[in-house]
Write a protein that holds these residues in place. Sequence first.
Motif, mmCIF file in Angstrom:
data_model
loop_
_atom_site.group_PDB
_atom_site.id
_atom_site.type_symbol
_atom_site.label_atom_id
_atom_site.label_comp_id
_atom_site.label_asym_id
_atom_site.label_seq_id
_atom_site.Cartn_x
_atom_site.Cartn_y
_atom_site.Cartn_z
ATOM 1 N N GLY A 313 7.735 5.606 87.753
ATOM 2 C CA GLY A 313 8.973 6.092 88.329
ATOM 3 C C GLY A 313 8.799 7.117 89.432
ATOM 4 N N GLN A 314 7.577 7.419 89.834
ATOM 5 C CA GLN A 314 7.355 8.284 90.990
ATOM 6 C C GLN A 314 7.684 7.487 92.250
ATOM 7 N N HIS A 315 8.365 8.098 93.194
ATOM 8 C CA HIS A 315 8.919 7.320 94.290
ATOM 9 C C HIS A 315 8.791 8.032 95.621
ATOM 10 N N GLY A 316 8.941 7.271 96.691
ATOM 11 C CA GLY A 316 8.909 7.797 98.043
ATOM 12 C C GLY A 316 9.371 6.735 99.022
ATOM 13 N N GLY A 317 9.645 7.144 100.240
ATOM 14 C CA GLY A 317 10.120 6.193 101.237
ATOM 15 C C GLY A 317 9.648 6.555 102.622
ATOM 16 N N ALA A 318 9.840 5.634 103.554
ATOM 17 C CA ALA A 318 9.508 5.864 104.958
ATOM 18 C C ALA A 318 10.397 4.972 105.803
ATOM 19 N N GLY A 319 10.674 5.437 107.012
ATOM 20 C CA GLY A 319 11.504 4.644 107.901
ATOM 21 C C GLY A 319 11.237 4.966 109.354
ATOM 22 N N SER A 320 11.814 4.159 110.232
ATOM 23 C CA SER A 320 11.701 4.376 111.659
ATOM 24 C C SER A 320 12.931 3.787 112.330
ATOM 25 N N GLY A 321 13.390 4.460 113.378
ATOM 26 C CA GLY A 321 14.530 3.947 114.133
ATOM 27 C C GLY A 321 15.834 4.619 113.775
ATOM 28 N N TRP A 322 15.999 5.009 112.521
ATOM 29 C CA TRP A 322 17.142 5.780 112.054
ATOM 30 C C TRP A 322 16.739 6.536 110.802
ATOM 31 N N THR A 323 17.624 7.441 110.364
ATOM 32 C CA THR A 323 17.367 8.150 109.117
ATOM 33 C C THR A 323 17.661 7.195 107.965
ATOM 34 N N PHE A 324 16.616 6.786 107.303
ATOM 35 C CA PHE A 324 16.707 5.853 106.179
ATOM 36 C C PHE A 324 17.072 6.630 104.913
ATOM 37 N N THR A 325 17.897 6.039 104.066
ATOM 38 C CA THR A 325 18.224 6.668 102.792
ATOM 39 C C THR A 325 17.963 5.695 101.651
ATOM 40 N N TYR A 326 17.610 6.258 100.503
ATOM 41 C CA TYR A 326 17.525 5.441 99.295
ATOM 42 C C TYR A 326 18.123 6.209 98.126
ATOM 43 N N ALA A 327 18.519 5.469 97.096
ATOM 44 C CA ALA A 327 19.192 6.054 95.938
ATOM 45 C C ALA A 327 18.378 5.780 94.685
ATOM 46 N N PHE A 328 18.389 6.747 93.742
ATOM 47 C CA PHE A 328 17.689 6.527 92.480
ATOM 48 C C PHE A 328 18.413 7.224 91.347
ATOM 49 N N ARG A 329 18.197 6.706 90.152
ATOM 50 C CA ARG A 329 18.718 7.327 88.932
ATOM 51 C C ARG A 329 17.812 6.913 87.777
ATOM 52 N N GLY A 330 17.465 7.871 86.927
ATOM 53 C CA GLY A 330 16.582 7.565 85.820
ATOM 54 C C GLY A 330 16.644 8.610 84.734
ATOM 55 N N GLY A 331 15.938 8.338 83.643
ATOM 56 C CA GLY A 331 15.883 9.266 82.527
ATOM 57 C C GLY A 331 17.269 9.611 82.018
ATOM 58 N N SER A 332 17.584 10.904 81.940
ATOM 59 C CA SER A 332 18.897 11.350 81.465
ATOM 60 C C SER A 332 19.764 11.873 82.604
ATOM 61 N N MET A 333 19.481 11.455 83.845
ATOM 62 C CA MET A 333 20.282 11.904 85.000
ATOM 63 C C MET A 333 21.747 11.530 84.815
ATOM 64 N N ASN A 334 22.631 12.446 85.155
ATOM 65 C CA ASN A 334 24.066 12.210 85.012
ATOM 66 C C ASN A 334 24.670 11.503 86.216
ATOM 67 N N ALA A 335 23.949 11.461 87.310
ATOM 68 C CA ALA A 335 24.467 10.835 88.525
ATOM 69 C C ALA A 335 23.310 10.362 89.390
ATOM 70 N N THR A 336 23.610 9.431 90.256
ATOM 71 C CA THR A 336 22.626 8.933 91.212
ATOM 72 C C THR A 336 22.367 9.983 92.283
ATOM 73 N N GLU A 337 21.118 10.107 92.707
ATOM 74 C CA GLU A 337 20.751 10.989 93.811
ATOM 75 C C GLU A 337 20.339 10.149 95.015
ATOM 76 N N VAL A 338 20.633 10.669 96.195
ATOM 77 C CA VAL A 338 20.286 9.988 97.444
ATOM 78 C C VAL A 338 19.257 10.822 98.194
ATOM 79 N N VAL A 339 18.202 10.163 98.647
ATOM 80 C CA VAL A 339 17.130 10.816 99.404
ATOM 81 C C VAL A 339 17.218 10.369 100.861
ATOM 82 N N SER A 340 17.236 11.333 101.782
ATOM 83 C CA SER A 340 17.212 11.027 103.210
ATOM 84 C C SER A 340 15.778 11.099 103.720
#
Length: 372
Positions: A313-340
């Motif tokens: 469940g360790q995660h990361g991202g990369a992008g080019s051309g625009w600010t890429f976003t991804y969303a994740f939720r796991g374990g006992s999280m109460n809401a989804t989080e978005v990473v820019s």
Amino acid sequence: MMRTATIGSLLALHVAVQASPNLPFVINTWGGPFTTATDAAYLSLRNSTASALDAVQVGCSTCEKNQCDGSVGFGGSPDENCETTLDAMIMDGTTMKSGSVAGLRRIKDAIAVARHVLEYTTHTLLAGDLATQFAVSNGFPLSNLTTAEQAKRCAAWREDNCQPNYRINVSPDPKSSCGPYIGIALNSSSPAYKRALTPDASQTSHDTISMITIHSSGTMAAGTSTNGATWKVPGRVGDGPITGSGSYVDGDVGGCGATGDGDIMMRFLPCYQAVENLRQGMSPKDAAEDVVKRILRKYPDGSYGIVVVDKHGQHGGAGSGWTFTYAFRGGSMNATEVVSVPPLTENRRGAKIVYIKLARAFAQQRRGEGER
């Protein structure tokens, strides 16, 4: 002491970005309306006996029904004929089997049909009208994928001489005409032929949901759903339904999802490469950045986004051309989080070198304190 604290803060930030919130875990491309898919997949894993495959289907299906950002599901991204066609893929991380549909017509439930390909055939990919025939034979209803809003948009596009479009080396001039088009005869020394082979990322990219799920048991799955590139040449299939391109998963290692200029990205099988990077010991973030840099070396002007997660469940991202976003939720999280994820640039690569130097200096300082 102040310098040590600053370096330590940088290291802590790096670890936090990569940390896992524990299992079960869901991660997918894009934030905004795509987070409804993240939540749906996560809750299916938490509140029922759903498998990792079930959760991927639930998540992607949610995006299809909600027409996430107009780029997934019915009523979006019409082709030159003003028809929406759908692409989808789903993959099991234990058996490595995948099921896909490409250019699916008149069927709304693309990810569900892909699941049927996986479970009820020994094939991997079905396409076009015959994929529709397969869907109907399995009980899926025929639907009109065109909406009133889409039809109005298409009429405006035609009034504007079908601009933009994806045609090159044709007559009449695709920059001022809707065709019908005829290919211009080319020879290997002509400028037009060279242009046909020259890297070109001038078209706008499109969004895709690519999702990876990890069950509390550790099993993994991945899936992708999209309605493709707007104003595409009829019959065009992008990276979404291609195993190893739009998404990929190996439960022994991790998974990947991709979005962006699909015609370019599929030439590099980016998600397959990202998972292999994990296998070679890279962190998820480094695995994603390596893939984007590989593409940038050949196509520096395109828009690309990669999200990578390892089996923990360790995660990361990369992008080019625009600010890429991804969303994740796991374990006992109460809401989804978005990473820019800021786009990779030379400055960003330089900042990474600075970070590495700081980390090394911090490690050397710690060793020195230990000796004293």
